[in-house]
Design a protein around this motif. Structure first.
Motif, PDB file in Angstrom:
ATOM      1  N   ARG A   7       0.837  -1.205   0.000  1.00  0.00           N
ATOM      2  CA  ARG A   7       0.000   0.000   0.000  1.00  0.00           C
ATOM      3  C   ARG A   7       0.871   1.255   0.000  1.00  0.00           C
ATOM      4  N   GLY A   8       2.062   1.123  -0.564  1.00  0.00           N
ATOM      5  CA  GLY A   8       2.904   2.277  -0.787  1.00  0.00           C
ATOM      6  C   GLY A   8       4.027   2.465   0.211  1.00  0.00           C
ATOM      7  N   SER A   9       4.734   3.581   0.005  1.00  0.00           N
ATOM      8  CA  SER A   9       5.891   3.915   0.833  1.00  0.00           C
ATOM      9  C   SER A   9       6.114   5.421   0.762  1.00  0.00           C
ATOM     10  N   PHE A  10       6.560   5.981   1.866  1.00  0.00           N
ATOM     11  CA  PHE A  10       6.890   7.405   1.878  1.00  0.00           C
ATOM     12  C   PHE A  10       8.216   7.674   1.177  1.00  0.00           C
ATOM     13  N   ALA A  11       8.926   6.633   0.779  1.00  0.00           N
ATOM     14  CA  ALA A  11      10.124   6.824  -0.038  1.00  0.00           C
ATOM     15  C   ALA A  11       9.752   7.455  -1.377  1.00  0.00           C
ATOM     16  N   ILE A  12       8.510   7.285  -1.799  1.00  0.00           N
ATOM     17  CA  ILE A  12       8.105   7.815  -3.106  1.00  0.00           C
ATOM     18  C   ILE A  12       7.947   9.330  -3.087  1.00  0.00           C
ATOM     19  N   ILE A  42      11.951  11.563 -13.690  1.00  0.00           N
ATOM     20  CA  ILE A  42      11.313  10.532 -12.866  1.00  0.00           C
ATOM     21  C   ILE A  42       9.838  10.822 -12.609  1.00  0.00           C
ATOM     22  N   SER A  43       9.445  12.086 -12.738  1.00  0.00           N
ATOM     23  CA  SER A  43       8.032  12.418 -12.514  1.00  0.00           C
ATOM     24  C   SER A  43       7.143  11.943 -13.666  1.00  0.00           C
ATOM     25  N   THR A  44       7.746  11.318 -14.675  1.00  0.00           N
ATOM     26  CA  THR A  44       6.963  10.749 -15.780  1.00  0.00           C
ATOM     27  C   THR A  44       6.775   9.238 -15.631  1.00  0.00           C
ATOM     28  N   PHE A  45       7.294   8.642 -14.551  1.00  0.00           N
ATOM     29  CA  PHE A  45       7.233   7.191 -14.358  1.00  0.00           C
ATOM     30  C   PHE A  45       5.934   6.802 -13.650  1.00  0.00           C
ATOM     31  N   PRO A  46       4.964   6.197 -14.354  1.00  0.00           N
ATOM     32  CA  PRO A  46       3.689   5.829 -13.719  1.00  0.00           C
ATOM     33  C   PRO A  46       3.865   4.904 -12.515  1.00  0.00           C
ATOM     34  N   GLY A  47       4.810   3.970 -12.586  1.00  0.00           N
ATOM     35  CA  GLY A  47       5.004   3.015 -11.496  1.00  0.00           C
ATOM     36  C   GLY A  47       5.424   3.679 -10.196  1.00  0.00           C
ATOM     37  N   LEU A  48       6.109   4.787 -10.286  1.00  0.00           N
ATOM     38  CA  LEU A  48       6.508   5.502  -9.084  1.00  0.00           C
ATOM     39  C   LEU A  48       5.272   6.035  -8.358  1.00  0.00           C
ATOM     40  N   TYR A  49       4.367   6.621  -9.107  1.00  0.00           N
ATOM     41  CA  TYR A  49       3.125   7.144  -8.519  1.00  0.00           C
ATOM     42  C   TYR A  49       2.291   6.021  -7.896  1.00  0.00           C
ATOM     43  N   GLN A  50       2.332   4.841  -8.509  1.00  0.00           N
ATOM     44  CA  GLN A  50       1.538   3.708  -8.015  1.00  0.00           C
ATOM     45  C   GLN A  50       2.061   3.175  -6.681  1.00  0.00           C
ATOM     46  N   MET A  51       3.234   3.649  -6.249  1.00  0.00           N
ATOM     47  CA  MET A  51       3.765   3.243  -4.953  1.00  0.00           C
ATOM     48  C   MET A  51       3.649   4.346  -3.907  1.00  0.00           C
ATOM     49  N   LEU A  52       2.902   5.413  -4.216  1.00  0.00           N
ATOM     50  CA  LEU A  52       2.607   6.412  -3.189  1.00  0.00           C
ATOM     51  C   LEU A  52       1.790   5.754  -2.088  1.00  0.00           C
ATOM     52  N   PRO A  53       1.837   6.282  -0.870  1.00  0.00           N
ATOM     53  CA  PRO A  53       1.014   5.703   0.208  1.00  0.00           C
ATOM     54  C   PRO A  53      -0.473   5.730  -0.165  1.00  0.00           C
ATOM     55  N   SER A  54      -1.112   4.588  -0.074  1.00  0.00           N
ATOM     56  CA  SER A  54      -2.493   4.429  -0.518  1.00  0.00           C
ATOM     57  C   SER A  54      -3.448   5.369   0.213  1.00  0.00           C
ATOM     58  N   PRO A  55      -4.334   6.018  -0.541  1.00  0.00           N
ATOM     59  CA  PRO A  55      -5.338   6.881   0.091  1.00  0.00           C
ATOM     60  C   PRO A  55      -6.372   6.071   0.875  1.00  0.00           C
ATOM     61  N   SER A  56      -6.415   4.766   0.697  1.00  0.00           N
ATOM     62  CA  SER A  56      -7.381   3.908   1.391  1.00  0.00           C
ATOM     63  C   SER A  56      -6.985   3.615   2.837  1.00  0.00           C
ATOM     64  N   ALA A  79      -0.677  15.540 -12.799  1.00  0.00           N
ATOM     65  CA  ALA A  79      -2.035  15.376 -12.266  1.00  0.00           C
ATOM     66  C   ALA A  79      -2.666  14.105 -12.819  1.00  0.00           C
ATOM     67  N   GLU A  80      -2.400  13.805 -14.076  1.00  0.00           N
ATOM     68  CA  GLU A  80      -2.960  12.603 -14.707  1.00  0.00           C
ATOM     69  C   GLU A  80      -2.414  11.336 -14.046  1.00  0.00           C
ATOM     70  N   LEU A  81      -1.111  11.290 -13.808  1.00  0.00           N
ATOM     71  CA  LEU A  81      -0.522  10.105 -13.176  1.00  0.00           C
ATOM     72  C   LEU A  81      -0.943   9.986 -11.715  1.00  0.00           C
ATOM     73  N   LEU A  82      -1.137  11.108 -11.033  1.00  0.00           N
ATOM     74  CA  LEU A  82      -1.647  11.061  -9.663  1.00  0.00           C
ATOM     75  C   LEU A  82      -3.052  10.461  -9.635  1.00  0.00           C
ATOM     76  N   ALA A  83      -3.910  10.879 -10.561  1.00  0.00           N
ATOM     77  CA  ALA A  83      -5.287  10.347 -10.623  1.00  0.00           C
ATOM     78  C   ALA A  83      -5.275   8.858 -10.969  1.00  0.00           C
ATOM     79  N   GLN A  84      -4.430   8.470 -11.909  1.00  0.00           N
ATOM     80  CA  GLN A  84      -4.333   7.054 -12.273  1.00  0.00           C
ATOM     81  C   GLN A  84      -3.837   6.226 -11.090  1.00  0.00           C
ATOM     82  N   ALA A  85      -2.862   6.737 -10.355  1.00  0.00           N
ATOM     83  CA  ALA A  85      -2.329   6.015  -9.202  1.00  0.00           C
ATOM     84  C   ALA A  85      -3.372   5.891  -8.105  1.00  0.00           C
TER      85      ALA A  85
END
Length: 177
Positions: A7-12, A42-56, A79-85
């Motif tokens: 469910r993510g990491s604050f390393a992101i 690196i801000s263009t890497f979708p996988g990085l955003y997908q490892m942000l701490p989960s909003p759930s 903004a698009e990658l944040l929404a997708q993540a």
């Protein structure tokens, strides 16, 4: 799973702001790009955003605001990658077949585990409930059997002698001491 940031990491967010130690080493070693150039890449890497701490996950902090581009100030996040993540992490929230999974977690290492966002500035709080990269609240999954490695560093779990022995036992018997 070995310290998996389910469910993510604050390393992101540390990485996306240039404050993470591996990013700083890369910035020093890369003679062709400035730190700002590297952040732009690196801000263009979708996988990085997908490892942000989960909003759930309720951490009683500001981490859910990481999915709002406005929280990032003038940093080059998408903004698009944040929404997708956000959608990706919410879709992964339910644990499927927890009895088929095992988790090995490092413990008792200072690990970023909370974030406060104010005026585009990120401030982190740490706890010992993690492996230096993944706090237990974001790695562990409900119903999944977990084994603990005292002072087991996230990146070293794959080569830790006790972990290697435990993996062999887990594969053979489904249990380890």
């Amino acid at each position: 799973m070995l310290g998996t940031p389910n469910r993510g990491s604050f390393a992101i967010p540390l990485t996306l702001t240039g404050a993470e130690k591996v990013f700083k080493l890369l910035a020093k070693a890369d003679l062709s790009h400035s730190p700002d150039d590297l952040l732009g890449i690196i801000s263009t890497f979708p996988g990085l955003y997908q490892m942000l701490p989960s909003p759930s996950v309720d951490l009683d902090d500001d981490h859910a605001r990481l999915f709002d581009k406005g929280s990032w100030g003038n940093r080059p996040v998408s903004a698009e990658l944040l929404a997708q993540a956000d959608a990706f992490l919410r879709a992964l929230d339910r644990v499927v077949d927890p009895e088929r999974l095992l988790y090995i977690a490092g413990a008792n290492l200072e690990t970023p585990s909370r974030i406060t966002i104010a005026g585009g500035r990120f401030t982190y709080a740490a706890s010992l409930d993690g492996d230096s990269r993944v706090p237990h609240e974001l790695g562990l999954l409900d119903g999944v059997t977990t084994y603990w490695v005292d002072r087991g560093v996230h990146g070293d779990l794959v080569k830790h002698p006790k972990v290697l022995q435990a993996i062999t036992e887990l594969l053979h018997t489904g249990k380890t001491g």
